[in-house]
Every structure is written in structure tokens, then in C-alpha cells.
Design a protein around this motif. Structure first.
Motif, mmCIF file in Angstrom:
data_model
loop_
_atom_site.group_PDB
_atom_site.id
_atom_site.type_symbol
_atom_site.label_atom_id
_atom_site.label_comp_id
_atom_site.label_asym_id
_atom_site.label_seq_id
_atom_site.Cartn_x
_atom_site.Cartn_y
_atom_site.Cartn_z
ATOM 1 N N THR A 1 31.771 21.524 -71.619
ATOM 2 C CA THR A 1 32.269 22.904 -71.729
ATOM 3 C C THR A 1 33.040 23.139 -73.029
ATOM 4 O O THR A 1 33.130 24.271 -73.503
ATOM 5 C CB THR A 1 33.154 23.291 -70.519
ATOM 6 N N GLY A 2 33.584 22.069 -73.625
ATOM 7 C CA GLY A 2 34.246 22.206 -74.925
ATOM 8 C C GLY A 2 33.244 22.704 -75.960
ATOM 9 O O GLY A 2 33.568 23.508 -76.842
ATOM 10 N N TYR B 1 33.036 26.457 -75.886
ATOM 11 C CA TYR B 1 34.137 27.112 -76.622
ATOM 12 C C TYR B 1 33.930 26.958 -78.128
ATOM 13 O O TYR B 1 34.244 27.857 -78.915
ATOM 14 C CB TYR B 1 35.501 26.543 -76.180
ATOM 15 N N ARG B 2 33.392 25.810 -78.531
ATOM 16 C CA ARG B 2 33.134 25.585 -79.952
ATOM 17 C C ARG B 2 32.023 26.513 -80.461
ATOM 18 O O ARG B 2 32.105 27.034 -81.582
ATOM 19 C CB ARG B 2 32.733 24.113 -80.174
ATOM 20 N N ARG C 1 31.110 20.795 -84.527
ATOM 21 C CA ARG C 1 32.103 19.700 -84.582
ATOM 22 C C ARG C 1 32.895 19.726 -85.883
ATOM 23 O O ARG C 1 33.683 18.821 -86.147
ATOM 24 C CB ARG C 1 31.398 18.328 -84.464
ATOM 25 N N VAL D 1 39.382 26.849 -82.715
ATOM 26 C CA VAL D 1 38.809 26.915 -81.359
ATOM 27 C C VAL D 1 39.748 27.606 -80.362
ATOM 28 O O VAL D 1 39.317 28.180 -79.363
ATOM 29 C CB VAL D 1 38.371 25.495 -80.882
ATOM 30 N N ALA E 1 39.467 30.069 -76.844
ATOM 31 C CA ALA E 1 39.997 29.399 -75.648
ATOM 32 C C ALA E 1 41.242 30.103 -75.093
ATOM 33 O O ALA E 1 41.518 30.026 -73.902
ATOM 34 C CB ALA E 1 40.312 27.943 -75.978
ATOM 35 N N ARG F 1 37.287 33.340 -71.662
ATOM 36 C CA ARG F 1 37.314 32.291 -70.631
ATOM 37 C C ARG F 1 36.535 32.735 -69.402
ATOM 38 O O ARG F 1 35.740 31.970 -68.857
ATOM 39 C CB ARG F 1 38.752 31.935 -70.230
ATOM 40 N N ARG G 1 38.720 21.065 -69.678
ATOM 41 C CA ARG G 1 40.169 21.057 -69.433
ATOM 42 C C ARG G 1 40.489 21.629 -68.049
ATOM 43 O O ARG G 1 41.480 21.261 -67.442
ATOM 44 C CB ARG G 1 40.903 21.916 -70.480
ATOM 45 N N ASP G 2 39.638 22.582 -67.598
ATOM 46 C CA ASP G 2 39.941 23.353 -66.386
ATOM 47 C C ASP G 2 38.844 23.244 -65.335
ATOM 48 O O ASP G 2 38.724 24.101 -64.465
ATOM 49 C CB ASP G 2 40.086 24.829 -66.779
ATOM 50 N N ARG H 1 47.134 20.594 -80.812
ATOM 51 C CA ARG H 1 46.056 21.008 -79.902
ATOM 52 C C ARG H 1 46.459 20.729 -78.450
ATOM 53 O O ARG H 1 46.242 21.553 -77.566
ATOM 54 C CB ARG H 1 44.755 20.279 -80.263
ATOM 55 N N ASP I 1 46.630 23.367 -75.495
ATOM 56 C CA ASP I 1 45.799 23.172 -74.305
ATOM 57 C C ASP I 1 46.644 23.131 -73.031
ATOM 58 O O ASP I 1 46.207 23.565 -71.971
ATOM 59 C CB ASP I 1 44.981 21.875 -74.426
ATOM 60 N N ARG J 1 48.412 27.027 -72.352
ATOM 61 C CA ARG J 1 47.615 28.248 -72.269
ATOM 62 C C ARG J 1 47.818 28.894 -70.899
ATOM 63 O O ARG J 1 47.961 28.204 -69.886
ATOM 64 C CB ARG J 1 46.194 27.793 -72.565
HETATM 65 O O1 DC Z 1 36.617 19.021 -75.658
HETATM 66 P P1 DC Z 1 36.624 19.698 -77.031
HETATM 67 O O2 DC Z 1 37.594 19.082 -77.996
HETATM 68 O O3 DC Z 1 35.250 19.818 -77.611
HETATM 69 O O4 DC Z 1 37.133 21.190 -76.741
HETATM 70 C C1 DC Z 1 37.370 22.092 -77.765
HETATM 71 C C2 DC Z 1 38.477 23.059 -77.363
HETATM 72 O O5 DC Z 1 38.009 23.938 -76.350
HETATM 73 C C3 DC Z 1 39.753 22.410 -76.832
HETATM 74 O O6 DC Z 1 40.762 22.389 -77.804
HETATM 75 C C4 DC Z 1 40.198 23.300 -75.717
HETATM 76 C C5 DC Z 1 39.029 24.185 -75.401
HETATM 77 N N1 DC Z 1 38.489 23.982 -74.069
HETATM 78 C C6 DC Z 1 39.026 24.748 -73.064
HETATM 79 O O7 DC Z 1 39.959 25.508 -73.297
HETATM 80 N N2 DC Z 1 38.495 24.641 -71.808
HETATM 81 C C7 DC Z 1 37.490 23.799 -71.547
HETATM 82 N N3 DC Z 1 36.978 23.733 -70.311
HETATM 83 C C8 DC Z 1 36.949 22.995 -72.574
HETATM 84 C C9 DC Z 1 37.490 23.103 -73.836
#
Ligand code: DC
Length: 232
Positions: free
Chosen positions: A31-32, A35-36, A83, A91, A95, A101, A125-126, A175, A179, A182
Motif C-alpha cells: 500500500t506504500g 501512496y507513492r 522509489r 509522500v 498520506a 486516504r 501503516r494502517d 518520516r 507516520d 497523522r
Molecule cells: O512503505 P513506504 O515507505 O513505501 O510508504 C511510503 C509512505 O506512504 C510512508 O511514509 C507513509 C505512507 N503510507 C501510509 O500512510 N499508509 C500506508 N498504508 C502505507 C504507506
């Protein structure tokens, strides 16, 4: 069966989740990367300084394809581009945006309902707290700050970018703070998640451990008991 893997950046979630999914024959969702992909679109559309509504509108319009190991943005393969340092630095724009979201949460849930495989391993993250609160098995993957920074530094070096460990640590702390604080979807260990520290474990050891956790959860799940099935 849904398995969620949450945790801070650099804890090894993607590698572990991908490997676990392949061991179990499940689909894998990073899922990151979603967001990327939104962030890359924001940068390309030069919307970094626009208001949240404009950014949310853009996110709703985008098609984000997660196919095998590739990430497609409106059909274009952006797996490597998302990346970049520039994307990582921006990012938080997507996010931190609650409408973005909710668009992505909806798509993540859809991902888990299509296809004819028996399960999904999803990481972010969530995932265990907001997106799949009823997931059968929830993991919270962690590692020390130092270890995570070293991994990130090596990862950047592989991509041709040399950054000092001190700078990586500083960016990582920023970061992490974002994270964890938020308003919606912040990084937090779900009450029913199992926390796994990866510092002194190899990838195979982590994945072996998670496979055992998944099998134990599956064996004790009410649906399995209702089916009257057992492991033997
Ligand atoms: O896992 P990553 O580093 O590729 O994620 C990039 C950014 O996306 C991270 O700083 C926070 C956000 N993110 C988020 O808010 N919720 C998620 N489920 C996954 C990533």
C-alpha cells in the motif's frame, strides 16, 4: 484470509510480505506503493502547493494498477520512479490528506475481494487498524532505528544514491514522526497484532516465524472450527 503487516519504514515489511505471500500462494499488496504513485502524479501535475481538494480530485481520477511486482500509474510502469528521493520527500502530501486516504482505503479493500486466490498479504501503516480491522492475522514488524537506517542506506546505494547514515537517520526520524502522528491512519500497533522484531533474524527466519503464526491463527479461526476441518 487476510494477513496485515504494518510497521515503520525500513523494518523490512515489503520483502517479508512479498515472500510470505509467495510461500502461502496469496496475493501481495504494497500500500506504500499506492501512496507513492499518487505522490508521483502530484509532482508531475505540479500540485505540491495546491489545496487538499485539488489533490484529492487528482487521486480519485488516477488508475493505480498493482500487477505482479509492477506498479502502473494510468497504465505506465512507474515501479522504479516511485522509489525516488523526490517522491519519498513528498509522500506525506497524499498520506496526510484524508480524502486521498479514503480513496486508497477503498481501493485496498477492493483489491482483497477480487481474484480467486485464498488470501492476501497486505502491508503498510494502517492495514490492521483501519483498512482490515477484522483481518485473520495481524503482524507489526519492527527493527531498531539503526538497523532500519542501514537498510535504507544500502537500498539507496543500490539505486546509485549515496547518503550518509546520519542523514538517513534524520530523514527516518522525520518520516516516523509524521507516520505516527497523522490524524487518520497513523502508524500504531493494533491491539490484536503480534509484534515481531527483525534485528537479529534473517529474512527466512522472519518468514518462517510468520508462517507459523498464520497457521496457528488459521487453525484457531472460528470459520475453520465451523467447517470442522483440522490440520491433520
Ligand atoms: O512503505 P513506504 O515507505 O513505501 O510508504 C511510503 C509512505 O506512504 C510512508 O511514509 C507513509 C505512507 N503510507 C501510509 O500512510 N499508509 C500506508 N498504508 C502505507 C504507506
Amino acid at each position: 484470509m487476510i494477513i496485515t503487516i504494518d510497521g515503520p519504514a525500513g523494518a523490512g515489511k515489503s520483502t517479508v510480505a512479498r515472500s510470505l505471500a509467495s510461500r502461502l500462494g496469496f496475493r501481495f499488496l504494497d500500500t506504500g506503493a499506492m501512496y507513492r504513485a499518487v505522490t508521483l502524479a502530484i509532482l508531475r501535475a505540479q500540485l505540491v502547493d495546491s489545496d487538499g481538494e485539488e489533490i484529492a480530485k487528482l487521486a480519485r481520477r488516477l488508475t493505480i494498477g498493482m500487477e505482479a511486482d509492477r506498479v502502473l500509474l494510468d497504465g505506465e510502469d512507474v515501479t522504479e520512479e516511485i522509489r525516488s528521493e523526490d517522491v519519498t520527500a513528498h509522500v506525506h502530501i497524499g498520506a496526510d490528506n484524508q480524502q486521498v486516504r479514503s480513496t486508497l482505503v477503498q481501493r485496498q479493500r477492493q483489491f482483497a475481494t477480487v481474484g480467486d486466490v485464498s488470501g492476501v498479504v497486505t502491508e503498510g501503516r494502517d492495514q490492521g487498524t483501519v483498512v482490515f480491522p477484522d483481518a485473520a492475522c495481524k503482524i507489526f514488524l519492527t527493527a531498531s532505528d539503526e538497523q532500519r537506517a542501514k537498510r535504507r542506506q544500502q537500498d539507496l546505494a543500490r539505486r546509485g544514491t549515496q547518503v550518509s547514515l546520519k542523514d538517513v537517520l534524520t530523514q527516518q526520524q522525520e518520516r516516523d514522526a509524521r507516520d505516527r502522528s497523522r490524524e487518520v491512519g497513523r502508524l500504531i500497533c493494533a491491539e490484536d497484532a503480534v509484534s515481531v522484531e527483525t534485528d537479529n533474524l534473517t529474512l527466512d527466519q522472519v518468514v518462517d516465524h510468520l508462517v507459523q503464526l498464520v497457521l496457528a491463527k488459521d487453525a484457531s479461526s472460528p470459520s475453520r472450527a465451523a467447517r470442522g476441518t483440522s490440520d491433520h
